[in-house]
Scaffold this active site. Structure first.
Site, PDB file in Angstrom:
ATOM      1  N   HIS A  96       9.389  -4.518   3.046  1.00 59.74           N
ATOM      2  CA  HIS A  96       8.489  -5.670   3.178  1.00 59.74           C
ATOM      3  C   HIS A  96       9.222  -6.993   3.000  1.00 59.74           C
ATOM      4  O   HIS A  96      10.283  -7.071   2.368  1.00 59.74           O
ATOM      5  CB  HIS A  96       7.364  -5.573   2.144  1.00 59.74           C
ATOM      6  N   ARG A 145       1.709  -6.268   0.299  1.00 59.50           N
ATOM      7  CA  ARG A 145       2.924  -6.860   0.871  1.00 59.50           C
ATOM      8  C   ARG A 145       3.525  -5.968   1.957  1.00 59.50           C
ATOM      9  O   ARG A 145       4.069  -6.467   2.939  1.00 59.50           O
ATOM     10  CB  ARG A 145       3.942  -7.175  -0.223  1.00 59.50           C
ATOM     11  N   GLU A 199       6.068   1.103  -4.214  1.00 55.63           N
ATOM     12  CA  GLU A 199       7.292   0.802  -4.939  1.00 55.63           C
ATOM     13  C   GLU A 199       7.331   1.613  -6.228  1.00 55.63           C
ATOM     14  O   GLU A 199       6.300   2.060  -6.739  1.00 55.63           O
ATOM     15  CB  GLU A 199       7.342  -0.706  -5.252  1.00 55.63           C
ATOM     16  N   HIS A 269       8.876  -0.142   0.548  1.00 59.79           N
ATOM     17  CA  HIS A 269       9.542  -0.907  -0.510  1.00 59.79           C
ATOM     18  C   HIS A 269      10.972  -0.439  -0.732  1.00 59.79           C
ATOM     19  O   HIS A 269      11.373   0.625  -0.250  1.00 59.79           O
ATOM     20  CB  HIS A 269       8.729  -0.778  -1.800  1.00 59.79           C
TER      21      HIS A 269
END
Length: 343
Positions: A96, A145, A199, A269
């Site tokens: 991202h 994100r 993440e 991520h």
């Protein structure tokens, strides 16, 4: 036509040079390692590549139907190409763009914060770089994100298909988000969120300033939390724990799509993507902890005959060499150019 010929010619040259690669806040998150195992002596992921490919494709057939029924109530009339198998497909990985907490130098982990202006620009630029590479389905984490990056990147694609997030959190969510136009479905790309691609969870470090954390705990301790393979931060996940969930999800949900002929993009991520790359390239623990991924930079792999071939990062959407990596990508680019000429 001359442009298409140049792509094919470069393909013929490059073809001979190609190389193959193949959470809780209280307790550690322990998930079953289905589809892969960790060799405790060498510490690298060993996939079940020698398994019967037909089994993968059978699973892919089932998952394809379930995903598309979210778009339309008609199971028999959905224009789905999941059954059309190709011997090579594209896999695109994108970390991202810059988030608001990246900009503030805070540990983010599983906290759900959006992109900055710079992050939006990075996502758009990533989309431009892959605008000539086929994308049939997108996987993202459940965090905004990554989803913003996926949507903004796909909007840049020359096919102009609309990315649609599939909601499977409840029966009502599935029902209310159905699309009833076959023509609209054909011009859409399903976006599948999965928390397993989130993440790494940083536990009690989430929200803390990274520099202040170094001053409080010491540079050596913070470096160990951030860069070791199997040592988690307080009440958080280690990279090893993140890899267990991310790689298991990849094998069970994404790899079957590739085996069924789907071109896949994953927007996720740093740590979940590092875990997947560790699996794709058979990296050791030592190699993966030193792997750095820049925000908003796409990485391209080709999946062919059950193997992954690393193709680096497209520099720009007009770079001929990118589309000469395989004959199929060269032909896809040719069709896009011909369609543009007609319009």
């Amino acid at each position: 036509m001359s442009t298409a010929m140049s792509y094919q010619s470069i393909y013929s040259f490059v073809h001979h040079r190609s190389s193959t690669i193949s959470q809780s806040s209280r307790q550690p998150l322990l998930l079953p390692t289905k589809g892969f195992k960790i060799d405790s002596s060498l510490c690298y992921y060993t996939s079940r590549r020698k398994r019967n490919i037909s089994k993968i494709e059978a699973v892919a057939s089932q998952t394809s139907v379930s995903h598309n029924t979210l778009l339309s109530p008609s199971k028999n009339t959905i224009p789905d190409n999941s059954q059309k198998k190709s011997n090579e497909v594209a896999l695109i990985l994108i970390r991202h763009g810059e988030s608001l907490w990246n900009a503030k130098n805070l540990f983010t982990g599983c906290v759900d914060v959006p992109l900055t202006e710079k992050g939006v620009e990075e996502a758009i630029e990533a989309g431009k770089r892959i605008s000539n590479i086929p994308v049939d389905v997108i996987f993202t984490s459940s965090l905004i994100r990554a989803q913003m990056t996926a949507m903004l990147a796909m909007i840049q694609h020359r096919r102009k298909k609309v990315p649609i997030i599939l909601h499977n959190e409840s029966d009502q969510a599935k029902s209310w988000s159905q699309v009833f136009s076959e023509e609209t479905i054909a011009q859409s790309v399903p976006v599948i969120p999965a928390w397993q691609l989130n993440e790494r969870m940083y536990g009690e470090l989430q929200g803390l300033n990274k520099q202040e954390t170094v001053e409080r705990y010491g540079k050596k301790q913070v470096h160990e939390w951030r860069r070791s393979y199997d040592i988690p931060p307080p009440k958080g996940e280690s990279l090893e724990m993140c890899a267990e969930r991310a790689v298991a999800y990849f094998e069970e949900n994404i790899e079957p799509k590739l085996a069924a002929g789907k071109n896949v993009m994953i927007a996720a991520h740093g740590n979940s993507l590092r875990s997947i790359i560790m699996y794709l390239e058979k990296l050791t623990c030592k190699e993966v902890i030193s792997l750095e991924l820049s925000t908003g930079i796409p990485l391209l792999y080709i999946f062919k005959d059950g193997k992954f071939m690393k193709r680096g990062s497209p520099v720009s959407p007009t770079e001929a060499g990118v589309y000469a990596y395989t004959k199929r990508l060269a032909q896809y680019r040719q069709k896009l150019d011909e369609s543009s000429e007609v319009i």
